[in-house]
Write a protein that holds these residues in place. Sequence first.
Motif, PDB file in Angstrom:
ATOM      1  N   LYS A   1      -6.007  -1.762  -2.413  1.00 54.55           N
ATOM      2  CA  LYS A   1      -5.158  -2.143  -1.630  1.00 54.55           C
ATOM      3  C   LYS A   1      -6.609  -3.094  -0.351  1.00 54.55           C
ATOM      4  CE  LYS A   1      -4.639   0.337   2.632  1.00 54.55           C
ATOM      5  NZ  LYS A   1      -4.364   2.124   3.007  1.00 54.55           N
ATOM      6  N   ALA A   2      -7.841  -2.958  -0.573  1.00 54.18           N
ATOM      7  CA  ALA A   2      -9.069  -3.768  -0.037  1.00 54.18           C
ATOM      8  C   ALA A   2      -8.296  -4.667  -0.465  1.00 54.18           C
ATOM      9  CB  ALA A   2     -11.004  -3.543  -1.059  1.00 54.18           C
ATOM     10  N   LYS A   3      -8.247  -6.016  -1.527  1.00 50.01           N
ATOM     11  CA  LYS A   3      -8.118  -6.898  -1.912  1.00 50.01           C
ATOM     12  C   LYS A   3      -7.054  -7.187  -1.514  1.00 50.01           C
ATOM     13  CE  LYS A   3      -9.923  -7.767  -6.132  1.00 50.01           C
ATOM     14  NZ  LYS A   3     -10.469  -7.920  -8.027  1.00 50.01           N
ATOM     15  N   LEU A   4      -5.714  -6.127  -1.180  1.00 52.58           N
ATOM     16  CA  LEU A   4      -4.837  -7.177  -0.975  1.00 52.58           C
ATOM     17  C   LEU A   4      -4.379  -7.523   0.688  1.00 52.58           C
ATOM     18  CD1 LEU A   4      -2.126  -4.640  -2.364  1.00 52.58           C
ATOM     19  CD2 LEU A   4      -2.134  -7.325  -2.752  1.00 52.58           C
ATOM     20  N   MET A   5      -5.143  -5.707   1.377  1.00 51.53           N
ATOM     21  CA  MET A   5      -5.575  -6.314   2.882  1.00 51.53           C
ATOM     22  C   MET A   5      -6.251  -7.246   3.114  1.00 51.53           C
ATOM     23  SD  MET A   5      -3.979  -4.129   3.838  1.00 51.53           S
ATOM     24  CE  MET A   5      -3.093  -2.858   4.012  1.00 51.53           C
ATOM     25  N   THR A   6      -6.604  -8.241   2.101  1.00 46.55           N
ATOM     26  CA  THR A   6      -8.331  -9.495   2.509  1.00 46.55           C
ATOM     27  C   THR A   6      -6.426 -10.667   2.957  1.00 46.55           C
ATOM     28  OG1 THR A   6      -7.627 -10.405   0.477  1.00 46.55           O
ATOM     29  CG2 THR A   6      -9.837  -8.840   1.360  1.00 46.55           C
ATOM     30  N   PHE A   7      -5.699 -10.349   3.301  1.00 43.15           N
ATOM     31  CA  PHE A   7      -4.351 -11.495   3.326  1.00 43.15           C
ATOM     32  C   PHE A   7      -4.137 -11.138   4.452  1.00 43.15           C
ATOM     33  CE2 PHE A   7      -4.348 -11.280  -1.122  1.00 43.15           C
ATOM     34  CZ  PHE A   7      -4.228 -12.544  -1.511  1.00 43.15           C
ATOM     35  N   GLY A   8      -4.145 -12.277   5.623  1.00 42.11           N
ATOM     36  CA  GLY A   8      -3.433 -11.716   6.994  1.00 42.11           C
ATOM     37  C   GLY A   8      -2.857 -11.186   7.357  1.00 42.11           C
ATOM     38  N   TRP A   9      -1.297 -11.597   6.605  1.00 39.42           N
ATOM     39  CA  TRP A   9       0.243 -11.258   6.726  1.00 39.42           C
ATOM     40  C   TRP A   9       0.241  -9.802   5.594  1.00 39.42           C
ATOM     41  CZ3 TRP A   9       2.915 -10.796   1.781  1.00 39.42           C
ATOM     42  CH2 TRP A   9       2.727 -11.167   0.746  1.00 39.42           C
ATOM     43  N   PHE A  10      -0.349  -9.964   4.516  1.00 41.22           N
ATOM     44  CA  PHE A  10       0.211  -8.858   3.868  1.00 41.22           C
ATOM     45  C   PHE A  10      -0.839  -6.778   4.762  1.00 41.22           C
ATOM     46  CE2 PHE A  10      -0.470  -5.162   1.261  1.00 41.22           C
ATOM     47  CZ  PHE A  10      -0.040  -5.433   0.196  1.00 41.22           C
ATOM     48  N   LYS A  11      -1.603  -7.820   5.506  1.00 42.96           N
ATOM     49  CA  LYS A  11      -2.024  -6.509   6.724  1.00 42.96           C
ATOM     50  C   LYS A  11      -1.369  -6.761   7.226  1.00 42.96           C
ATOM     51  CE  LYS A  11      -6.401  -4.234   8.855  1.00 42.96           C
ATOM     52  NZ  LYS A  11      -5.361  -3.578   9.246  1.00 42.96           N
ATOM     53  N   ARG A  12      -0.619  -7.389   8.405  1.00 43.92           N
ATOM     54  CA  ARG A  12      -0.163  -6.992   9.591  1.00 43.92           C
ATOM     55  C   ARG A  12       1.391  -6.624   8.974  1.00 43.92           C
ATOM     56  NH1 ARG A  12      -2.292 -12.240  10.179  1.00 43.92           N
ATOM     57  NH2 ARG A  12      -0.530 -13.005   9.623  1.00 43.92           N
ATOM     58  N   ALA A  13       1.110  -7.158   8.022  1.00 40.62           N
ATOM     59  CA  ALA A  13       2.970  -6.146   7.357  1.00 40.62           C
ATOM     60  C   ALA A  13       3.581  -4.689   6.786  1.00 40.62           C
ATOM     61  CB  ALA A  13       3.423  -7.131   6.122  1.00 40.62           C
ATOM     62  N   TYR A  14       1.453  -4.916   6.541  1.00 41.28           N
ATOM     63  CA  TYR A  14       1.752  -3.032   5.901  1.00 41.28           C
ATOM     64  C   TYR A  14       1.375  -2.739   7.183  1.00 41.28           C
ATOM     65  CZ  TYR A  14      -0.875   0.581   4.579  1.00 41.28           C
ATOM     66  OH  TYR A  14      -1.488   2.054   4.374  1.00 41.28           O
ATOM     67  N   ASP A  15       1.022  -2.701   8.833  1.00 41.28           N
ATOM     68  CA  ASP A  15       0.532  -2.409   9.804  1.00 41.28           C
ATOM     69  C   ASP A  15       1.730  -2.062  10.431  1.00 41.28           C
ATOM     70  OD1 ASP A  15      -2.561  -2.083   9.003  1.00 41.28           O
ATOM     71  OD2 ASP A  15      -2.687  -3.860  10.233  1.00 41.28           O
ATOM     72  N   PHE A  16       2.183  -2.836  10.547  1.00 41.59           N
ATOM     73  CA  PHE A  16       4.123  -2.933  10.601  1.00 41.59           C
ATOM     74  C   PHE A  16       4.654  -1.997  10.644  1.00 41.59           C
ATOM     75  CE2 PHE A  16       8.517  -4.426  10.981  1.00 41.59           C
ATOM     76  CZ  PHE A  16       8.905  -4.367  12.424  1.00 41.59           C
TER      77      PHE A  16
END
Length: 184
Positions: A113-128
């Motif tokens: 998860k920590a590595k994946l959240m370093t991608f801004g678009w991925f983090k925004r999609a996850y938060d959404f």
Amino acid sequence: MLKKITAKITNIVLGILVAVYIVLEELVWENIAEPVYAFIHGLAILQNAEAFIERLNRHVVLVLFLALFTQVELLGIFALKLIGTGKVIAGTTLYAGKIPVAAFTFWLFRISKAKLMTFGWFKRAYDFVILIIEKIKASAIHQSIAARLKAVKEWLKIRLSPISQYIRKFIETLRRPRAFDETS
């Protein structure tokens, strides 16, 4: 008049979607996929895999995760389509068959998860997605359906209690060591 009809149709569609979400979360995830995830997470061989994945480049982890996630989601959609078109056994079998892959994908997400959240678009999609899930859970429709399902679960527990006690006693009987007659 048109607004009332639109609101009714929207509520029906939302009710169906929320009911499907609750059933999948309550029945499938909590009773089936979560134990599979716990089993997968406890496998000794995966401890080595975790160390290997931690050493991977974040882009490789992203591609691996997205490939597995896409496969799991497409299988789920196809399974629900089969169920919706009357092929309940085929759809249920397909859905059950995707559970180990989904549990493995969830395991991969948890450890990377920590590595994946370093991608801004991925983090925004996850938060959404998390925001949508929280809104669904806070909705009146979700709370109403969840309360009904909870009442049904309690009713089933009471009704099925004698059967589950019988099964438990039967299993205990099978587990007891038997004394064999030495003359036979």
